[in-house]
Design a protein around this motif. Structure first.
Motif, short mmCIF file in Angstrom:
data_model
loop_
_atom_site.label_atom_id
_atom_site.label_comp_id
_atom_site.label_asym_id
_atom_site.label_seq_id
_atom_site.Cartn_x
_atom_site.Cartn_y
_atom_site.Cartn_z
N PHE A 1 3.96 -4.18 2.11
CA PHE A 1 3.60 -5.17 1.10
C PHE A 1 2.40 -4.69 0.28
N ILE A 2 1.39 -4.17 0.97
CA ILE A 2 0.18 -3.70 0.29
C ILE A 2 0.49 -2.51 -0.61
N ILE A 3 1.27 -1.57 -0.11
CA ILE A 3 1.64 -0.40 -0.91
C ILE A 3 2.44 -0.82 -2.15
N ALA A 4 3.30 -1.82 -1.99
CA ALA A 4 4.07 -2.31 -3.14
C ALA A 4 3.14 -2.88 -4.21
N ASP A 5 2.09 -3.60 -3.78
CA ASP A 5 1.13 -4.11 -4.76
C ASP A 5 0.37 -2.97 -5.44
N PHE A 6 0.00 -1.94 -4.68
CA PHE A 6 -0.66 -0.78 -5.28
C PHE A 6 0.24 -0.13 -6.32
N LEU A 7 1.52 0.00 -6.00
CA LEU A 7 2.44 0.63 -6.95
C LEU A 7 2.59 -0.19 -8.21
N ARG A 8 2.66 -1.51 -8.08
CA ARG A 8 2.77 -2.38 -9.26
C ARG A 8 1.52 -2.27 -10.13
N LYS A 9 0.36 -2.34 -9.49
CA LYS A 9 -0.88 -2.23 -10.25
C LYS A 9 -1.03 -0.83 -10.86
N GLY A 10 -0.61 0.18 -10.13
CA GLY A 10 -0.66 1.54 -10.66
C GLY A 10 0.25 1.72 -11.86
N GLU A 11 1.41 1.08 -11.82
CA GLU A 11 2.31 1.16 -12.97
C GLU A 11 1.70 0.47 -14.18
#
Length: 160
Positions: A140-150
């Motif tokens: 879940f945390i990694i998915a949020d990082f990826l969204r914010k990174g995008e």
């Protein structure tokens, strides 16, 4: 990128092994005389183990497939993409569901066991469940990082 491709290969092997093991257990359960040759006291235990395997596979296999799709997204679209984030989040949800199913089944097995050493087998199960829960929440945390990174990458591309 080579490590991601190795991860994709390993996930593919693991998914294939899970599917093959599900077929083998189904074949043993439905097409062999295993249940008929066991004493009555073991028959119920074997059915509980078989049903817990199917319940666990119902949550674990989709989690692995979603993680596999996220890794494919990393390979084809780069690290920061919304598709991989979505797949990782769904994979994390299914991993958490798998851990909750395992915990309920472990508690049920301990509650219905007549063995005096029944709590000895609960500790490794709880350790495994906690690891799966931590991995699920980490996805879940990694998915949020990826969204914010995008979003940051998109904003950076617009900035001159």
């Amino acid at each position: 990128m080579t490590k991601i491709k190795i991860l994709r290969f390993a996930l593919g092997l693991f998914i294939g092994a899970n599917v093959i093991s599900a077929f083998i257990i189904s074949y043993i359960a439905f097409f062999t005389d295993l249940y008929y040759n066991l004493p009555r006291r073991y028959e119920d235990s074997l059915r509980i183990i078989q049903n817990s395997f199917y319940l666990n596979q119902a949550a674990l296999l989709p989690a692995l497939i979603y993680i596999y799709c996220a890794v494919n997204g990393f390979i084809s679209m780069g690290y920061f993409n919304d598709t991989s984030a979505k797949y990782l989040k769904r994979g994390g949800m299914f991993l958490i569901a798998s851990a909750l199913i395992k915990s309920c089944l472990s508690i049920y097995k301990v509650a219905n066991s007549d063995d005096e050493n029944k709590y000895v087998f609960l500790e490794p199960a709880v350790s495994g469940i906690l690891v799966i829960l931590i991995i699920g929440f980490a996805l879940f945390i990694i998915a949020d990082f990826l969204r914010k990174g995008e979003a940051i990458e998109r904003e950076n591309n617009l900035t001159i």
